[in-house]
Design an enzyme around this catalytic site. Sequence first.
Site, PDB file in Angstrom:
ATOM      1  N   HIS A  90      29.888  24.378  16.123  1.00  0.00           N
ATOM      2  CA  HIS A  90      29.191  25.661  16.620  1.00  0.00           C
ATOM      3  C   HIS A  90      29.127  25.872  17.809  1.00  0.00           C
ATOM      4  O   HIS A  90      29.329  24.860  18.666  1.00  0.00           O
ATOM      5  CB  HIS A  90      27.726  25.259  15.992  1.00  0.00           C
ATOM      6  CG  HIS A  90      27.060  24.175  16.252  1.00  0.00           C
ATOM      7  ND1 HIS A  90      27.313  22.829  15.852  1.00  0.00           N
ATOM      8  CD2 HIS A  90      26.242  23.692  17.485  1.00  0.00           C
ATOM      9  CE1 HIS A  90      26.689  21.830  16.334  1.00  0.00           C
ATOM     10  NE2 HIS A  90      26.202  22.495  17.600  1.00  0.00           N
ATOM     11  N   HIS A 110      26.922  27.219  21.073  1.00  0.00           N
ATOM     12  CA  HIS A 110      25.499  27.637  21.779  1.00  0.00           C
ATOM     13  C   HIS A 110      25.684  28.546  22.567  1.00  0.00           C
ATOM     14  O   HIS A 110      26.528  28.863  23.419  1.00  0.00           O
ATOM     15  CB  HIS A 110      24.935  26.549  22.492  1.00  0.00           C
ATOM     16  CG  HIS A 110      24.715  25.249  21.758  1.00  0.00           C
ATOM     17  ND1 HIS A 110      23.270  24.878  21.281  1.00  0.00           N
ATOM     18  CD2 HIS A 110      25.425  24.017  21.182  1.00  0.00           C
ATOM     19  CE1 HIS A 110      23.365  24.045  20.649  1.00  0.00           C
ATOM     20  NE2 HIS A 110      24.560  23.319  20.580  1.00  0.00           N
TER      21      HIS A 110
END
Length: 138
Positions: free
Chosen positions: A99, A101
């Site tokens: 992922h 951020h």
Amino acid sequence: MDNCIFCRIISGEIPSRTAYEDDDFKVILDASPATRGHSLILPKKHCADIFEIPDDTLSAAAKLAKKLAPRLKQNLGADGINIVQNNGEAAGQTVFHFHIHMIPRYKDPSKDDPKNLMWDHKEFSDDEYVEIVKALKD
Ligand code: 5GP
Ligand code: ZN
């Protein structure tokens, strides 16, 4: 990946605040945000980290970060954005589904922006720098 929390969010089994979705990505608000609008770009296909992610998925994720950046800036009024991506426990990764951020940053003191997203600066000897450069080139 039944035991992956982000896979379960992507499938809709676990609810999330979804800010964007297409065939390949879901973008959710972080459950413990650093700032207002802290978002996570999740590729829908499970991969753990930078070592596993296919090149085309990584390229598409970077393009999506670029697409969302103006929304964070203009729509949320951010003055800057940290784009952070952790790989491995030692680097602070806690969810082992790749992922990115997207952390909007605010100059306005009333926005409760933390000042601690950066790091202390270290120094290395010339010999150490030579060694590091050599290691990175190999
Ligand atoms: P990491 O430390 O792996 O780079 O980041 C994981 C992030 O996922 C953390 O910032 C954490 O707050 C967020 N997070 C963990 N579990 C959940 C969840 O169930 N829902 C949402 N929206 N965010 C989560
Ligand atoms: Zn997953």
